[in-house]
Design an enzyme around this catalytic site. Structure first.
Site, mmCIF file in Angstrom:
data_model
loop_
_atom_site.group_PDB
_atom_site.id
_atom_site.type_symbol
_atom_site.label_atom_id
_atom_site.label_comp_id
_atom_site.label_asym_id
_atom_site.label_seq_id
_atom_site.Cartn_x
_atom_site.Cartn_y
_atom_site.Cartn_z
ATOM 1 N N LYS A 129 0.968 -1.147 0.018
ATOM 2 C CA LYS A 129 -0.052 0.319 -0.376
ATOM 3 C C LYS A 129 0.835 1.034 0.325
ATOM 4 O O LYS A 129 2.342 1.010 0.895
ATOM 5 C CB LYS A 129 -0.758 0.024 1.291
ATOM 6 C CG LYS A 129 -2.219 0.850 1.174
ATOM 7 C CD LYS A 129 -3.015 0.366 0.188
ATOM 8 C CE LYS A 129 -4.287 1.451 0.275
ATOM 9 N NZ LYS A 129 -5.681 0.631 -0.073
ATOM 10 N N ASP A 169 -6.863 4.328 -4.154
ATOM 11 C CA ASP A 169 -7.438 4.516 -3.136
ATOM 12 C C ASP A 169 -8.086 5.701 -2.891
ATOM 13 O O ASP A 169 -8.168 6.684 -3.891
ATOM 14 C CB ASP A 169 -6.305 4.005 -2.184
ATOM 15 C CG ASP A 169 -7.024 3.372 -0.824
ATOM 16 O OD1 ASP A 169 -7.822 1.911 -1.181
ATOM 17 O OD2 ASP A 169 -7.182 4.074 0.171
HETATM 18 P P1 NDP Z 1 -13.000 8.487 -2.468
HETATM 19 O O1 NDP Z 1 -12.229 8.605 -2.642
HETATM 20 O O2 NDP Z 1 -13.394 8.198 -3.609
HETATM 21 O O3 NDP Z 1 -14.438 7.857 -1.165
HETATM 22 C C1 NDP Z 1 -13.870 8.455 -0.258
HETATM 23 C C2 NDP Z 1 -15.149 8.837 0.692
HETATM 24 O O4 NDP Z 1 -15.305 7.860 1.455
HETATM 25 C C3 NDP Z 1 -15.496 9.921 0.121
HETATM 26 O O5 NDP Z 1 -16.960 10.411 0.912
HETATM 27 C C4 NDP Z 1 -15.202 10.898 1.470
HETATM 28 O O6 NDP Z 1 -15.608 11.646 1.900
HETATM 29 C C5 NDP Z 1 -14.959 9.530 2.410
HETATM 30 N N1 NDP Z 1 -14.163 10.287 3.228
HETATM 31 C C6 NDP Z 1 -12.873 9.322 3.381
HETATM 32 N N2 NDP Z 1 -11.812 9.733 4.108
HETATM 33 C C7 NDP Z 1 -12.823 10.635 5.227
HETATM 34 C C8 NDP Z 1 -12.788 10.722 6.722
HETATM 35 N N3 NDP Z 1 -11.235 10.885 6.990
HETATM 36 N N4 NDP Z 1 -13.873 10.640 7.652
HETATM 37 C C9 NDP Z 1 -14.410 11.060 6.573
HETATM 38 N N5 NDP Z 1 -15.075 10.679 5.661
HETATM 39 C C10 NDP Z 1 -14.002 10.183 4.354
HETATM 40 O O7 NDP Z 1 -12.306 6.401 -2.103
HETATM 41 P P2 NDP Z 1 -12.414 5.364 -2.467
HETATM 42 O O8 NDP Z 1 -14.177 4.983 -2.334
HETATM 43 O O9 NDP Z 1 -11.851 4.543 -3.131
HETATM 44 O O10 NDP Z 1 -12.650 3.896 -0.720
HETATM 45 C C11 NDP Z 1 -13.124 3.943 0.332
HETATM 46 C C12 NDP Z 1 -13.233 3.140 1.215
HETATM 47 O O11 NDP Z 1 -12.850 1.853 0.600
HETATM 48 C C13 NDP Z 1 -11.667 2.933 1.776
HETATM 49 O O12 NDP Z 1 -11.051 2.596 3.034
HETATM 50 C C14 NDP Z 1 -11.134 2.262 0.920
HETATM 51 O O13 NDP Z 1 -8.951 1.808 1.418
HETATM 52 C C15 NDP Z 1 -11.792 1.416 0.244
HETATM 53 N N6 NDP Z 1 -11.499 0.793 -0.796
HETATM 54 C C16 NDP Z 1 -11.257 1.009 -2.053
HETATM 55 C C17 NDP Z 1 -10.680 0.442 -2.761
HETATM 56 C C18 NDP Z 1 -11.089 0.964 -4.418
HETATM 57 O O14 NDP Z 1 -10.990 0.114 -5.211
HETATM 58 N N7 NDP Z 1 -11.738 2.742 -5.066
HETATM 59 C C19 NDP Z 1 -11.436 -1.311 -2.863
HETATM 60 C C20 NDP Z 1 -11.593 -1.556 -1.226
HETATM 61 C C21 NDP Z 1 -11.437 -0.864 -0.691
HETATM 62 P P3 NDP Z 1 -14.221 13.053 0.916
HETATM 63 O O15 NDP Z 1 -14.881 12.985 -0.287
HETATM 64 O O16 NDP Z 1 -15.293 14.435 1.807
HETATM 65 O O17 NDP Z 1 -14.213 13.574 1.511
HETATM 66 O O1 2IT Z 2 -7.905 -1.788 -0.672
HETATM 67 C C1 2IT Z 2 -7.974 -1.728 -1.694
HETATM 68 O O2 2IT Z 2 -7.605 -3.490 -1.896
HETATM 69 C C2 2IT Z 2 -7.470 -0.585 -2.471
HETATM 70 N N1 2IT Z 2 -8.131 0.244 -2.462
HETATM 71 C C3 2IT Z 2 -7.711 -1.586 -4.351
HETATM 72 C C4 2IT Z 2 -6.102 -1.739 -4.960
HETATM 73 C C5 2IT Z 2 -5.728 -2.503 -5.792
HETATM 74 O O3 2IT Z 2 -4.262 -3.026 -6.418
HETATM 75 O O4 2IT Z 2 -6.879 -2.013 -7.244
#
Ligand code: NDP
Ligand code: 2IT
Length: 452
Positions: A129, A169
């Site tokens: 990561k 992420d």
């Molecule tokens: P995005 O940046 O697209 O969205 C994140 C969302 O969560 C936004 O709505 C953001 O609000 C909110 N957020 C982030 N940090 C905070 C915080 N500290 N407090 C409150 N709200 C927060 O990210 P993703 O949707 O990609 O990721 C969301 C979660 O899923 C994370 O935990 C990530 O690690 C996990 N994840 C992502 C994957 C992927 O493929 N993208 C795969 C597997 C897991 P704001 O815009 O206001 O910051």
């Molecule tokens: O938390 C996760 O699994 C991700 N942000 C996606 C990682 C990836 O390599 O697609």
């Protein structure tokens, strides 16, 4: 004198060595606690080979300066990270988080989780990561490009299609991946699948954008099905409004469920008529605006600005299924109590470690079906691995082909973690099942590789 338990011994050492990294300690504690029955059965072998000591210590952690110039001509400096945790079953694989809260402990917890998650996908990918404390909010496209190019100028020394393959992420989406890919190509002079989540015109995979959210719903559907329930007509509370949340909402609606909430870091939406996902996409993916815009555009919706710690936000809404899709530790014990009081049936994590340890234990004790992120959000990284396969064979598969592979993988993960929990006498404990099933494959490879 009684000998000290191996798990306790390693946990104490991890805590002593990483005392200032609470999220990392939390993630290690959850995993090691649930490995107790496996460790007990194999204690002599694991101790002799220092398996637990090795699996909790990253192969390496890289930290670097990221200087870039803002639109006023001012030089800004951020800190970049890449933690290459374990490559026993494949090249390091995991996203890049861009958020001001990023520090080494957060990247380590995410990299550690990724080892087991990636193992659960059944695909050949190790755990890593990275990211930076850079805040993309409010930055111009040129500033984002300047940051991404500087970040990749250093990161490119440590990654490669068969070495370490970063992805998106929090804060890192298609725009950022594009700028980083361009810089990698320019500096290394080669076009290779070094990143996933790429645009479709330069090697990205169809369905990668949707994969994490869709995958979350595929595993949730299987969980419900195996407990005699369907998704049809269920009320769902989702947190977050980013990549994972948006496509979780979309798939839930396709399955006939009604999603009534979403949130961002400034507040949350309650929309009893069901979230209008088209409108949400417009606000979040196109305009990159705040959620209050949603309520302004839709009469049925109510927006509540985030006020205090005792505002339980989306978790105060009555629902059958809760899907935390924002960030770590966003669902605490008090939130869990509200969900249980409102008779929630299942909680499946879209984010990484969104539920605190206490809240997880409470939900499990109360009989709520609970799937942890390393199983339920594995669809994103699984589809990244499918993107790597397509890049290797220089072909692109159709949306349907990738989506159907994703669905098979998620259904497979459910049965794998269910079986592992049953095998160790913990039926229904999908946290233990996920940690055990993910761990066994990695340990097998570690033992085969000898001391390294
Ligand atoms: P995005 O940046 O697209 O969205 C994140 C969302 O969560 C936004 O709505 C953001 O609000 C909110 N957020 C982030 N940090 C905070 C915080 N500290 N407090 C409150 N709200 C927060 O990210 P993703 O949707 O990609 O990721 C969301 C979660 O899923 C994370 O935990 C990530 O690690 C996990 N994840 C992502 C994957 C992927 O493929 N993208 C795969 C597997 C897991 P704001 O815009 O206001 O910051
Ligand atoms: O938390 C996760 O699994 C991700 N942000 C996606 C990682 C990836 O390599 O697609």
């Amino acid at each position: 004198m009684a000998t000290v338990d191996y798990v306790d011994e390693v946990l104490a050492s991890v805590k002593a060595k990483n005392g200032n990294e609470p999220e990392f300690i939390q993630a290690v504690t959850e995993v090691l606690e649930s490995l107790r029955p496996v460790v007990k059965k194999n204690e002599k072998l694991y101790r002799k080979n220092a398996i637990l000591e090795r699996i909790t210590e990253p192969d390496r952690q890289i930290m670097f300066r990221v200087p870039w110039v803002d639109d006023k001509g001012q030089v800004q400096v951020n800190r970049g990270y890449r933690v290459q945790f374990n490559n026993s079953i494949g090249p390091y694989k995991g996203g890049l988080r861009l958020h001001p809260s990023v520090n080494l402990g957060i990247i380590k917890f995410l990299g550690f989780e990724q080892i087991f998650k990636n193992s659960l996908t059944t695909l050949p990918i190790g755990g890593g990561k990275g990211g930076s404390d850079f805040d993309p909010k409010g930055k111009s496209d040129r500033e984002i490009m300047a940051f991404c190019q500087s970040f990749m100028t250093e990161l490119c020394k440590y990654i490669g299609a068969d070495v370490d393959v970063p992805a998106g992420d929090i804060g890192t989406g298609a725009r950022e991946i594009g700028f980083m890919f361009g810089q990698y190509k320019r500096i290394r002079g080669m076009f290779e699948g070094v990143l996933t989540g790429k645009g479709l015109s330069y090697g990205g995979s169809l369905a990668r954008t949707e994969a994490t959210g869709y995958g979350l719903l595929y595993i949730t559907e299987e969980l419900m099905k195996c407990h005699g329930e369907s998704m049809e007509g269920k009320t769902i509370a989702v947190s977050g409004a980013g990549n994972v949340a948006i496509y979780a909402i979309e798939k839930a609606q396709q399955m006939g469920a009604k999603v009534v909430t979403c949130s961002d870091s400034t507040g949350w939406i309650y929309d009893p008529e069901g979230i209008d996902v088209k409108l949400l996409k417009k606000i979040k993916e196109v305009k990159r605006a705040r959620l209050d815009e949603y309520a302004k555009a839709r009469k049925s919706a109510k927006y509540t600005a985030k006020k205090s710690a005792d505002d339980h936000g989306v978790w105060s809404v009555k629902c059958d299924i809760a899907l935390p899709c924002a960030t770590q530790n966003e669902l605490n014990l008090e939130d869990a109590k509200m969900l249980v009081a409102n008779k929630v049936k299942a909680v499946c994590e879209g984010a990484n470690m969104p539920t605190t340890l206490e809240a997880t234990q409470f939900l499990q004790k109360k009989g709520v079906l609970f799937i942890c992120g390393k199983a339920s959000n594995a669809g994103g990284v699984a589809t990244s691995a499918l993107e790597m396969s397509q890049n290797s064979e220089r072909l692109s598969w159709s949306f349907e082909e990738v989506d159907s592979k994703l669905k098979d993988i998620m259904v497979g993960i459910y049965h794998n973690i269910d079986d592992a929990a049953k095998k160790y006498g913990m039926e229904g404990n999908y946290v233990a099942g996920a940690n055990i099933a993910g761990f066994m494959k990695v340990v097998d490879a570690m033992l085969a590789h000898g001391v390294c």
